[in-house]
Design a protein around this motif. Structure first.
Motif, short mmCIF file in Angstrom:
data_model
loop_
_atom_site.label_atom_id
_atom_site.label_comp_id
_atom_site.label_asym_id
_atom_site.label_seq_id
_atom_site.Cartn_x
_atom_site.Cartn_y
_atom_site.Cartn_z
N TYR A 37 -4.92 5.99 9.19
CA TYR A 37 -4.17 6.91 8.34
C TYR A 37 -2.95 6.22 7.72
CZ TYR A 37 -0.66 10.54 7.46
OH TYR A 37 0.33 11.31 6.92
N TYR A 38 -2.20 5.47 8.52
CA TYR A 38 -1.03 4.77 8.00
C TYR A 38 -1.42 3.77 6.91
CZ TYR A 38 1.07 6.60 12.31
OH TYR A 38 1.49 7.41 13.32
N ILE A 39 -2.51 3.07 7.15
CA ILE A 39 -2.99 2.10 6.17
C ILE A 39 -3.42 2.82 4.89
CG2 ILE A 39 -4.86 0.45 5.67
CD1 ILE A 39 -4.66 -0.36 8.69
N ALA A 40 -4.09 3.95 5.04
CA ALA A 40 -4.56 4.71 3.87
C ALA A 40 -3.39 5.23 3.03
CB ALA A 40 -5.45 5.87 4.32
N TYR A 48 -0.35 3.73 -6.68
CA TYR A 48 0.36 4.54 -7.67
C TYR A 48 1.75 4.01 -8.03
CZ TYR A 48 -3.31 7.97 -7.75
OH TYR A 48 -4.52 8.60 -7.91
N CYS A 49 2.25 3.04 -7.30
CA CYS A 49 3.58 2.49 -7.60
C CYS A 49 3.42 1.02 -7.94
CB CYS A 49 4.53 2.66 -6.42
SG CYS A 49 6.14 1.87 -6.71
N ASP A 50 3.74 0.66 -9.18
CA ASP A 50 3.56 -0.73 -9.59
C ASP A 50 4.68 -1.65 -9.10
OD1 ASP A 50 5.55 0.20 -11.26
OD2 ASP A 50 4.57 -0.36 -13.13
N ARG A 51 5.70 -1.09 -8.47
CA ARG A 51 6.80 -1.91 -7.94
C ARG A 51 6.69 -2.17 -6.45
NH1 ARG A 51 9.19 1.70 -11.21
NH2 ARG A 51 10.37 2.69 -9.54
N ILE A 52 5.62 -1.68 -5.85
CA ILE A 52 5.37 -1.89 -4.42
C ILE A 52 3.93 -2.37 -4.26
CG2 ILE A 52 5.11 -0.73 -2.19
CD1 ILE A 52 7.45 1.03 -2.93
N ASP A 53 3.78 -3.39 -3.45
CA ASP A 53 2.45 -3.92 -3.15
C ASP A 53 2.09 -3.63 -1.70
OD1 ASP A 53 1.90 -5.05 -5.66
OD2 ASP A 53 3.01 -6.86 -5.15
N GLY A 54 0.80 -3.48 -1.48
CA GLY A 54 0.32 -3.32 -0.13
C GLY A 54 0.18 -4.68 0.54
N ARG A 55 0.45 -4.73 1.81
CA ARG A 55 0.26 -5.97 2.59
C ARG A 55 -1.17 -5.96 3.09
NH1 ARG A 55 4.70 -6.65 6.80
NH2 ARG A 55 3.99 -8.80 6.71
N ARG A 56 -2.08 -6.35 2.19
CA ARG A 56 -3.52 -6.23 2.44
C ARG A 56 -4.00 -7.08 3.61
NH1 ARG A 56 -2.64 -6.08 -2.98
NH2 ARG A 56 -3.32 -4.20 -4.06
N LEU A 57 -3.52 -8.30 3.72
CA LEU A 57 -3.97 -9.15 4.82
C LEU A 57 -3.55 -8.59 6.17
CD1 LEU A 57 -3.50 -12.76 3.40
CD2 LEU A 57 -5.61 -11.45 3.65
N LYS A 58 -2.34 -8.05 6.23
CA LYS A 58 -1.88 -7.42 7.46
C LYS A 58 -2.78 -6.22 7.79
CE LYS A 58 2.04 -5.23 9.74
NZ LYS A 58 2.02 -6.02 10.94
N LEU A 117 9.08 7.11 -2.08
CA LEU A 117 8.59 7.23 -0.70
C LEU A 117 8.29 5.85 -0.14
CD1 LEU A 117 7.72 8.82 1.77
CD2 LEU A 117 5.45 9.05 0.72
N GLY A 118 7.66 4.99 -0.92
CA GLY A 118 7.35 3.64 -0.46
C GLY A 118 8.60 2.88 -0.05
N ARG A 119 9.64 2.95 -0.88
CA ARG A 119 10.89 2.27 -0.55
C ARG A 119 11.50 2.83 0.73
NH1 ARG A 119 11.37 2.48 -6.11
NH2 ARG A 119 12.67 4.34 -6.02
N ALA A 120 11.44 4.15 0.89
CA ALA A 120 11.97 4.77 2.10
C ALA A 120 11.19 4.32 3.34
CB ALA A 120 11.94 6.30 1.97
N ALA A 127 5.63 3.13 10.40
CA ALA A 127 4.23 2.76 10.60
C ALA A 127 3.51 2.60 9.27
CB ALA A 127 3.53 3.82 11.45
N ILE A 128 3.98 3.27 8.22
CA ILE A 128 3.42 3.11 6.87
C ILE A 128 4.13 1.95 6.18
CG2 ILE A 128 3.21 4.19 4.59
CD1 ILE A 128 3.00 6.91 6.16
N GLY A 129 5.42 1.87 6.32
CA GLY A 129 6.22 0.85 5.64
C GLY A 129 5.86 -0.58 6.00
N VAL A 130 5.33 -0.80 7.19
CA VAL A 130 4.98 -2.17 7.57
C VAL A 130 3.81 -2.72 6.74
CG1 VAL A 130 5.87 -1.96 9.93
CG2 VAL A 130 3.45 -1.47 9.48
N TYR A 131 3.10 -1.82 6.07
CA TYR A 131 1.98 -2.24 5.22
C TYR A 131 2.37 -2.34 3.75
CZ TYR A 131 -0.69 -1.21 9.36
OH TYR A 131 -1.16 -1.20 10.64
N LEU A 132 3.67 -2.24 3.46
CA LEU A 132 4.16 -2.28 2.08
C LEU A 132 5.21 -3.37 1.90
CD1 LEU A 132 4.65 1.57 1.63
CD2 LEU A 132 2.78 0.18 0.72
N ARG A 133 5.31 -3.83 0.65
CA ARG A 133 6.33 -4.82 0.30
C ARG A 133 6.79 -4.49 -1.11
NH1 ARG A 133 3.25 -9.37 1.21
NH2 ARG A 133 1.87 -8.93 -0.49
N ALA A 134 8.13 -4.43 -1.29
CA ALA A 134 8.69 -4.17 -2.63
C ALA A 134 8.61 -5.43 -3.47
CB ALA A 134 10.14 -3.71 -2.50
N ASN A 135 8.28 -5.25 -4.76
CA ASN A 135 8.23 -6.40 -5.68
C ASN A 135 9.61 -6.84 -6.08
OD1 ASN A 135 5.46 -6.25 -5.63
ND2 ASN A 135 5.33 -5.07 -7.51
#
Length: 135
Positions: A37-40, A48-58, A117-120, A127-135
């Protein structure tokens, strides 16, 4: 009457170990279902946010570890695949994710709300934020 009760209790005792070892559906195993769920949710934010990327390998590494964990818990590859491919499970996971997004002020009509939300989530190292990275 007592004989019947004794026989019923003996029959119950004989099958009780079978019920005790029955596996619950993977959707009811929090350490598997919640991690997916966190990954999803992170992927939805990434989409939906072009300024945040998913940490796909993680995320991929975690998914492989979850598969191994499920195997160690006694789930077969076929059972895992059935859970992942299930339309019912996909709909349940989507509804859960959309409810979380809506509760956090996210709107599909406003991509910036996904970014906020992604930045937050990143800032909280959630648990969701660890799979995201701000550009």
């Amino acid at each position: 009457m007592l004989n019947r009760l004794t026989m019923s209790l003996a029959a119950l005792a004989a099958v009780a170990p079978v019920f005790a070892h029955a596996k619950q559906p993977l959707s009811e195993v929090p350490e598997i279902d919640d991690a997916l769920y966190y990954i999803a949710v992170a992927k939805e934010i990434d989409d939906y946010c072009d300024r945040i990327d998913g940490r796909r390998l993680k995320a991929l590494g975690v998914i492989w570890n979850l598969k191994s964990k499920a195997n160690d818990m006694g789930y077969s590859d076929d059972e895992i695949r059935a859970y992942i491919d299930s339309d019912v499970e996909k709909a349940r996971m989507r509804a859960r994710g959309e409810a979380y997004l809506a509760a956090n002020g996210v709107s599909y009509e406003k991509p910036e709300s996904f970014c906020a939300l992604g930045r937050a989530e990143i800032d909280r190292n959630s648990a969701i934020g660890v799979y995201l990275r701000a550009n």
